[in-house]
Design an enzyme around this catalytic site. Sequence first.
Site, PDB file in Angstrom:
ATOM      1  N   GLU A 166     -38.941  54.673  15.179  1.00 33.01           N
ATOM      2  CA  GLU A 166     -39.461  53.453  14.556  1.00 33.01           C
ATOM      3  C   GLU A 166     -39.726  53.584  13.049  1.00 33.01           C
ATOM      4  OE1 GLU A 166     -41.680  51.655  18.529  1.00 33.01           O
ATOM      5  OE2 GLU A 166     -42.909  52.159  16.804  1.00 33.01           O
ATOM      6  N   GLU A 352     -38.555  53.436  24.772  1.00 33.76           N
ATOM      7  CA  GLU A 352     -39.950  53.130  25.118  1.00 33.76           C
ATOM      8  C   GLU A 352     -40.026  51.732  25.705  1.00 33.76           C
ATOM      9  OE1 GLU A 352     -42.919  53.520  22.015  1.00 33.76           O
ATOM     10  OE2 GLU A 352     -42.017  55.389  21.286  1.00 33.76           O
TER      11      GLU A 352
END
Length: 446
Positions: A166, A352
Amino acid sequence: MVKLVFPKDFLWGTATASYQIEGAWNEDGKGESTWDRFSHTPGAIYQNQNGDVACDHYHRYEEDVKLMAEIGLKAYRFSISWPRIFPEGRGKINPKGVSFYERLINKLLEKNIKPAITLYHWDLPQALEDKGGWLNRDTAKYFSEYASFIFYKFGDMVPIWITLNEPFVNAFLGYAWGWHAPGKKDLKGAFVAGHNLLLAHGLAVQAYKEGGYNGNIGITINVAAVYPYTNSEEDLRAVQVQDAFENRWFIEPIFRKKYPEVIWKILEKNYLSFDFPISDFDIISSPIDFLGINYYTRNIVAHDESNKFLGLKRIEGPNERTEMGWEIYPDGLYDILIQLYRDYKIPIYITENGAAYNDKLENGKVEDNKRIEYLREHIKRAYFAIRDGVDLRGYFIWSLMDNFEWAHGYSKRFGIIYVDYDTQKRILKDSAYFYKKVIEENGIEE
């Protein structure tokens, strides 16, 4: 009941991050990270909590791997703490840090669990932050040196590699809005940090490919499907802007060698101009083997003149929310998978997906039915995406266990394993048993 059966080699896993679980923040030669510094800053974290001990995984990894095997995990995604390997970010190697990850990897392989390593999950060595961190272009070069060493040590043992987790969150929450380490508030700096993160990614991919290793390497991007509040032209444009800013800003340079035009124009309008060397994009666009996506919720957006930068606002959706305040919208996972595969035609992993709930330990058990429902619905959408042509290779639940949830400290529980932070006792939640059944059957009932 119709059984939705996944492809034979589909990887079922869970994910964690070094700072969130390891603890041992200053043991065995580990250097200070930006998160060590940030979490020790009064007022930065919920109730001034920190990751000094976290889940004490550094000392309890054997027990944790045993629990993974009990659940039946096929893969485990974890990150390496850069300052545990290079306490100063570069130069002198810390052998005790290397030894820890070697023992962990060997223990996973012993249990037939595939290690999936994230090289960088936000815990930058503080020594590099002191030299400018991701605002300093040299940090990309230092990352490449660190990555090359890790590949050299573990490249033949580990089949799945993720360069960065991220980068959007690291760049904007860390450098623009100050909610995450290093706690800076500099919008222009966030775009520079983001570019240097992408450069680091590209250099690491090149190092991996040049090393001739057998596994696959990619990157993990946080994504949210974006929908218009109304079908007005202005709201549809707001969707385009939000999608370009949050989803595509870190994807387009990898696949298209450029940043999304719609955001570039906004930057110029706001007198934010950047002169990134054109040769950087040749490095950033080094071919990757897969795209990792982290999906939790969707965004509904509407045009809003008062937002001087993006010109939009987010609208709250009508569905139930998790403890993080995130709307539960499983269809968004399907939609974003379809969009990304259509646009980039690359294998995808859901690296995720999960939910935080206010879990209670009662009579030695944790009945987390809401989490089970959340996982069930998202796993179903993953199946539908595969059915409709997406090359989806695996699904990793966030998280293996309750842990330090960044600025929220220990107030949010995402795990399928309950952690009693006073005793460090681990207890499998009902969701862990649910997941065990999904893995055993390689599928789910519709």
